[in-house]
Write a protein that holds these residues in place. Structure first.
Motif, mmCIF file in Angstrom:
data_model
loop_
_atom_site.group_PDB
_atom_site.id
_atom_site.type_symbol
_atom_site.label_atom_id
_atom_site.label_comp_id
_atom_site.label_asym_id
_atom_site.label_seq_id
_atom_site.Cartn_x
_atom_site.Cartn_y
_atom_site.Cartn_z
ATOM 1 N N ARG A 27 0.849 -1.210 0.000
ATOM 2 C CA ARG A 27 0.000 0.000 0.000
ATOM 3 C C ARG A 27 0.874 1.246 0.000
ATOM 4 O O ARG A 27 0.580 2.229 -0.680
ATOM 5 N N ARG B 13 -5.519 -0.366 -2.568
ATOM 6 C CA ARG B 13 -5.675 0.851 -1.779
ATOM 7 C C ARG B 13 -4.294 1.330 -1.355
ATOM 8 O O ARG B 13 -3.461 0.540 -0.918
ATOM 9 N N TYR C 204 2.285 1.577 -3.448
ATOM 10 C CA TYR C 204 1.242 1.984 -4.403
ATOM 11 C C TYR C 204 1.074 3.499 -4.351
ATOM 12 O O TYR C 204 1.005 4.175 -5.378
ATOM 13 N N ASN C 205 1.059 4.038 -3.147
ATOM 14 C CA ASN C 205 0.959 5.480 -2.990
ATOM 15 C C ASN C 205 2.238 6.187 -3.444
ATOM 16 O O ASN C 205 2.189 7.231 -4.108
ATOM 17 N N LYS D 101 -7.984 -5.320 -1.727
ATOM 18 C CA LYS D 101 -8.412 -4.152 -2.507
ATOM 19 C C LYS D 101 -7.191 -3.285 -2.819
ATOM 20 O O LYS D 101 -6.356 -3.069 -1.953
ATOM 21 N N LYS E 51 -1.572 3.846 0.909
ATOM 22 C CA LYS E 51 -1.427 4.412 2.248
ATOM 23 C C LYS E 51 -0.317 5.440 2.144
ATOM 24 O O LYS E 51 0.760 5.131 1.636
ATOM 25 N N GLU F 118 -1.266 -3.213 -8.789
ATOM 26 C CA GLU F 118 -2.684 -3.585 -8.806
ATOM 27 C C GLU F 118 -2.809 -5.097 -9.020
ATOM 28 O O GLU F 118 -3.660 -5.757 -8.430
#
Ligand code: FE
Ligand code: FE
Ligand code: ZN
Length: 200
Positions: free
Chosen positions: A15, A70, A18-19, A68, A72, A59
């Motif tokens: 997460r 998402r 991903y951010n 999911k 952070k 993803e």
């Protein structure tokens, strides 16, 4: 007894990444725009395209983990981007700005290399082979991007930045004492800028 597992920690790190990648897709165009070397700009633009692919790859990792997608907030990369932004506001000549852009870009790459190295190792430890494989593709891209930036710095950008600095020294009446104590690289740059002036 609430005990989070290594798998939970892995999802947290994914997460964070991903951010981080999403932040970088916004920051890289700014660095590219500020670059004066065509090669550096092209390298940053190429890494922007890779970074967009890395978002997609994460993803896929969420999907493999049945989580999911998402993000952070990644405070680490936010800090690196903030520092880079401050440097861009400073008044540097083109080649010096390029050297500074490389410095900022490599901080980001090293953060990513550390983070992807960790998640690959954890995924392997957890027996999540496909997750590890997907993350390794990105890890390899980050390492290559870092190597490319080093290569550009060493292939001329650092040298050009040195020459620029000596031009400025010339402009405000260079004093012999400074030249006498200069390191070889700087003497070379001074000689080159003197040659350039002679040609003008
Ligand atoms: Fe990345
Ligand atoms: Fe982070
Ligand atoms: Zn990267």
């Amino acid at each position: 007894m609430a005990e989070n597992t290594l798998r939970d920690a892995l999802v947290d790190e994914i997460r964070d990444l991903y951010n981080a990648e999403k932040q970088l897709t916004k920051a890289l165009p700014k660095l590219a725009k500020a670059a004066c070397s065509d090669e550096l700009r092209e390298a940053l633009e190429a890494h922007l395209v890779e970074t967009q692919g890395q978002v997609t790859r994460l993803e896929r990792v969420f999907e493999l983990l049945d989580e999911k997608p998402r993000g952070k907030h990644c405070a680490g990369i936010a800090g690196i981007i903030e520092e880079g932004g401050e440097m861009l506001k400073e008044d540097f000549d083109g080649p010096v700005m390029d050297a500074v852009i490389i410095a900022s870009g490599q901080r980001a790459e090293h953060y990513e290399i550390a983070a992807y190295g960790t998640v690959v190792a954890w995924a392997e430890a957890l027996g999540l082979t496909e997750v590890a494989e997907v993350l390794t593709e990105t890890l390899d891209e980050e390492k290559a991007a870092d190597g490319k930036l080093s290569a550009l710095a060493e292939a001329g950008i650092n040298e050009a930045a040195t020459a620029e600095a000596s031009d400025e020294a010339d402009a405000d009446d260079e004093d012999e004492a400074t030249i006498g104590t200069t390191e070889p690289a700087r003497v070379g740059a001074l000689a080159r800028s003197a040659k350039r002036r002679a040609k003008e």
